[in-house]
Scaffold this active site. Structure first.
Site, PDB file in Angstrom:
ATOM      1  N   CYS A  84       0.817  -1.217   0.000  1.00 14.99           N
ATOM      2  CA  CYS A  84       0.000   0.000   0.000  1.00 14.99           C
ATOM      3  C   CYS A  84       0.852   1.269   0.000  1.00 14.99           C
ATOM      4  O   CYS A  84       0.450   2.295  -0.549  1.00 14.99           O
ATOM      5  CB  CYS A  84      -0.986   0.011   1.158  1.00 14.99           C
ATOM      6  N   HIS A 160      -1.954   2.015   6.962  1.00 13.42           N
ATOM      7  CA  HIS A 160      -2.503   2.190   5.619  1.00 13.42           C
ATOM      8  C   HIS A 160      -2.045   3.533   5.049  1.00 13.42           C
ATOM      9  O   HIS A 160      -1.782   4.481   5.800  1.00 13.42           O
ATOM     10  CB  HIS A 160      -4.031   2.126   5.686  1.00 13.42           C
TER      11      HIS A 160
END
Length: 349
Positions: A84, A160
């Site tokens: 990510c 994230h």
């Protein structure tokens, strides 16, 4: 690793070298400490931002853009957990429209190849890209043991990355876990901080929410290479200074015109000096980043094993272990006094 992708450290020096390994030129990564107009202006040209945070499951009812590929937006669904960070970086690079950033052959070919793909196929293509995965995994930490990957649970710390970018006069939030980009508004070119003024409220809202919940987060900016910008500014000032010097020499008789020229000459000389200081500072920073990245990639396990062996032979390990236990207890007590919820695991040291 997860799907052949390792976890890499979230650091401006790591991300800058990662981007260089893609073949991109004219860009570096800086941490954002000040989101005011002055703070953003100090960064120079900002291509996009990346927001890193400890992921928590929270409802988001905002609408997303359908078929972003039809609107010239590069958006990829996230299909690999450990990728990510790289995916957020790629999202900024692929959508950058600045003439000061060069994607290089590898990413240019990837963008051309996947341009018409829907988001899910873009994500799959990104995860299968050998060149991008190889560059990403070059920052893998040497591990003495390869542990079996497992799916994260609620108790695990999962981080994230999402991207904020300007595209065709509008600003978007790109989160690979969402169905599509989130439109944040039209860009006001007259705003002091440019397109960032449009995304600032969304980022500020996250800052405030996560601060209340003691959730860790970081904001990074992909900016124009500051050495390149400084050298360009110095060259422009030197060119103008030569013209001013010639005009001063031609107006040897004096007068108000000469005084104005001399004042301008002083300003240009100051600009050149400041640009040269920036160049020196950036060169030193990049040298430090390079040295630190070499240390990150080095396998220190044999050295540590040998040091432990020597300490054991000298009978020093028991005292070292007790010292470590004491320091851990003290650290836990300090954390508790500061209101940080931390488990007391000193008995397991």
């Amino acid at each position: 690793m997860s799907g052949g992708w390792c976890t890499i450290e979230s650091d401006p020096g790591v991300f800058t070298e990662l981007i260089e390994s893609f073949g991109c030129k004219g860009v570096q990564v800086e941490e954002v400490w000040d989101m005011s107009d002055e703070g953003i202006a100090a960064l120079g040209e900002v291509f996009g931002c990346i927001f890193l945070f400890k992921w928590v499951d929270r409802e988001d009812t905002r609408e997303t853009v359908d078929a972003p590929e039809e609107q010239g937006i590069f958006f990829a669904k996230q299909v690999i957990q450990n990728a990510c960070a790289t995916q957020a970086i790629i999202s900024v690079l692929m959508n950058c429209q600045s003439p000061h950033l060069s994607l290089g052959p590898s990413l240019s070919e990837f963008r051309e190849f996947t341009g018409a793909f829907p988001a899910d196929l873009k994500g799959a293509a990104l995860s299968d890209s050998h060149a991008i995965r190889t560059a990403h995994n070059s920052f893998a930490r040497p591990e003495p043991f390869q542990l079996e990957s497992k799916k994260a649970t609620e108790d695990d710390d999962v981080y994230h990355f999402i991207a904020y970018v300007p595209i065709n006069g509008a600003a978007y939030e790109l989160d690979g876990l969402k169905p599509g980009p989130v439109f944040l508004g039209a860009v006001d070119d007259a705003a002091p901080s440019g397109w960032f003024a449009t995304v600032r409220p969304a980022i500020q809202e996250r800052f405030e929410a996560y601060s209340k919940e003691r959730i860790t987060f970081t904001l990074l900016a992909l900016v124009r290479n500051r050495k390149d910008a400084a050298m360009e500014a110095a060259a422009a000032a030197e060119s103008e200074l030569a013209s001013v010097e010639a005009e001063v020499a031609a107006a040897a008789g004096g007068g108000d015109g000469v005084a104005a020229l001399e004042a301008r000459r002083g300003e240009l000389q100051a600009t050149i000096a400041a640009a040269r200081r920036t160049v020196e500072a950036e060169e030193e920073k990049f040298r430090a980043w390079k040295a630190e990245n070499v240390r990150r990639k080095h396998n220190w396990v044999p050295l540590i094993a040998e040091l432990l062996k020597v300490c054991a032979e000298a009978g020093k390990l028991p005292a070292m272990r007790e010292s470590a236990r004491t320091k851990l207890r003290e650290a836990i007590e300090r954390a508790k006094k500061e209101g940080v919820d931390i488990a007391d695991e000193s008995a397991d040291v």
